[in-house]
Motif scaffolding. Structure first.
Motif, mmCIF file in Angstrom:
data_model
loop_
_atom_site.group_PDB
_atom_site.id
_atom_site.type_symbol
_atom_site.label_atom_id
_atom_site.label_comp_id
_atom_site.label_asym_id
_atom_site.label_seq_id
_atom_site.Cartn_x
_atom_site.Cartn_y
_atom_site.Cartn_z
ATOM 1 N N SER A 104 93.484 61.136 69.535
ATOM 2 C CA SER A 104 92.597 60.769 68.132
ATOM 3 C C SER A 104 92.776 61.672 67.035
ATOM 4 C CB SER A 104 91.189 60.274 68.469
ATOM 5 O OG SER A 104 90.675 61.424 68.934
ATOM 6 N N VAL A 105 92.454 62.852 67.451
ATOM 7 C CA VAL A 105 92.651 63.984 66.652
ATOM 8 C C VAL A 105 93.944 64.294 65.814
ATOM 9 C CG1 VAL A 105 92.232 66.609 66.282
ATOM 10 C CG2 VAL A 105 90.894 65.199 67.686
ATOM 11 N N ILE A 106 94.874 63.897 66.657
ATOM 12 C CA ILE A 106 96.263 63.918 66.193
ATOM 13 C C ILE A 106 96.504 62.874 65.341
ATOM 14 C CG2 ILE A 106 98.951 64.210 66.663
ATOM 15 C CD1 ILE A 106 98.166 65.423 69.357
ATOM 16 N N TYR A 107 96.160 61.840 65.650
ATOM 17 C CA TYR A 107 96.346 60.529 64.656
ATOM 18 C C TYR A 107 95.625 60.623 63.689
ATOM 19 C CZ TYR A 107 98.136 57.924 68.652
ATOM 20 O OH TYR A 107 98.991 57.145 69.791
ATOM 21 N N ARG A 108 94.370 61.124 63.574
ATOM 22 C CA ARG A 108 93.480 61.354 62.367
ATOM 23 C C ARG A 108 94.078 62.394 61.448
ATOM 24 N NH1 ARG A 108 87.516 63.541 62.868
ATOM 25 N NH2 ARG A 108 88.730 65.562 63.125
ATOM 26 N N GLY A 109 94.690 63.231 62.019
ATOM 27 C CA GLY A 109 95.557 64.515 61.236
ATOM 28 C C GLY A 109 96.722 63.732 60.604
ATOM 29 N N GLY A 110 97.604 62.986 61.185
ATOM 30 C CA GLY A 110 98.781 62.362 60.852
ATOM 31 C C GLY A 110 98.329 61.368 59.492
ATOM 32 N N ILE A 111 97.151 60.523 59.506
ATOM 33 C CA ILE A 111 96.813 59.495 58.722
ATOM 34 C C ILE A 111 96.307 60.182 57.533
ATOM 35 C CG2 ILE A 111 95.211 57.914 58.408
ATOM 36 C CD1 ILE A 111 95.133 57.025 61.217
ATOM 37 N N GLN A 112 95.596 61.348 57.689
ATOM 38 C CA GLN A 112 94.799 61.910 56.415
ATOM 39 C C GLN A 112 95.840 62.807 55.741
ATOM 40 O OE1 GLN A 112 91.390 63.931 58.250
ATOM 41 N NE2 GLN A 112 90.026 61.955 57.829
ATOM 42 N N GLY A 113 96.860 63.012 56.576
ATOM 43 C CA GLY A 113 98.041 64.090 55.986
ATOM 44 C C GLY A 113 99.062 63.260 55.066
ATOM 45 N N VAL A 114 99.158 61.889 55.056
ATOM 46 C CA VAL A 114 99.699 61.037 54.073
ATOM 47 C C VAL A 114 98.881 61.250 52.706
ATOM 48 C CG1 VAL A 114 100.618 58.823 53.500
ATOM 49 C CG2 VAL A 114 100.399 59.675 55.982
ATOM 50 N N PRO A 115 99.775 61.336 51.781
ATOM 51 C CA PRO A 115 99.307 61.518 50.414
ATOM 52 C C PRO A 115 98.650 60.668 49.806
ATOM 53 C CG PRO A 115 101.333 62.648 50.261
ATOM 54 C CD PRO A 115 100.946 61.998 51.602
#
Length: 217
Positions: A104-115
């Motif tokens: 979940s932490v990895i998913y969240r980082g990936g989602i929030q990393g999209v500009p």
């Protein structure tokens, strides 16, 4: 002797692979649910998800396995039943929840990393929220999370050895049983070959996936 040991270890490897695959089956989608929950605008849901992640990441997986296996019985509700099936079920549940929190932490980082600008541009083009997520956010998120996700999944392969703490007859337990019963150390060391092969196959698979996703560069 070598043939008998190899066949026995292969049986333990089968259990290890089973734990690995079932954990991924449940942890990958559950991790996405927890990720969305931790980013939710609904404060109670966000607090619950963040608390769950904090507790799971802050305690050893071995302790979680013991807790899932024995605490229900201590409370008078042995939900797992007895025998190998019960121990395997408790193992998969504990592993799935543990890895779902890390995913979940990895998913969240990936989602929030999209500009944010890309999502705003998609809105200007008239795309719905569903289209924006699947055609803009999700595709870029997958590209971003493959390296950290591959590390967690490879770690999962080795963490399956912790299942022996609740007497699940996986690969390491199989090799260790020879040392206890016959005083042989080499079968336990021999298990390292199986782990190396397993991890090697996964490494090649993730390298292939990264190459396929290189068009996002």
């Amino acid at each position: 002797m070598l043939l008998n040991v190899t066949l026995t270890l292969l049986d333990g490897l089968g259990t290890t692979v089973q734990i690995f695959l079932l954990t991924l089956l449940f942890a990958l989608p559950l991790g996405l649910v927890i990720a969305f929950g931790s980013m939710s605008k609904v404060a109670p849901l966000r607090w619950v998800c963040n608390l769950l992640v904090w507790v799971v990441r802050g305690t050893p997986l071995m302790l979680q396995l013991i807790g899932f296996m024995y605490i229900p019985g201590i409370l008078g509700h042995n939900i797992w039943g007895g025998g190998d099936v019960g121990r395997m079920t408790a193992t998969v549940v504990a592993f799935s929840i543990n890895y779902a929190c890390y995913f979940s932490v990895i998913y969240r980082g990936g989602i929030q990393g999209v500009p944010l600008g890309q999502r705003e541009a998609a809105q200007v083009l008239g795309m719905t929220k569903r289209q924006i997520f699947f055609k803009v956010t999700l595709l870029q998120m997958i590209k971003r999370i493959v390296p950290p996700m591959s590390n967690e999944i490879i770690t999962l392969v080795k963490d399956t050895s912790l299942a022996r703490i609740i007497a699940v007859y996986e690969l390491t337990f199989t090799g260790y049983s020879y040392m206890k019963s016959s005083g042989l150390v080499w079968p336990l060391l021999y298990t390292g070959v199986f782990y190396l092969l397993f991890v090697g196959i996964l490494t090649l698979l993730f390298n292939f996936i990264e190459r396929k996703l290189s068009y996002f560069r």
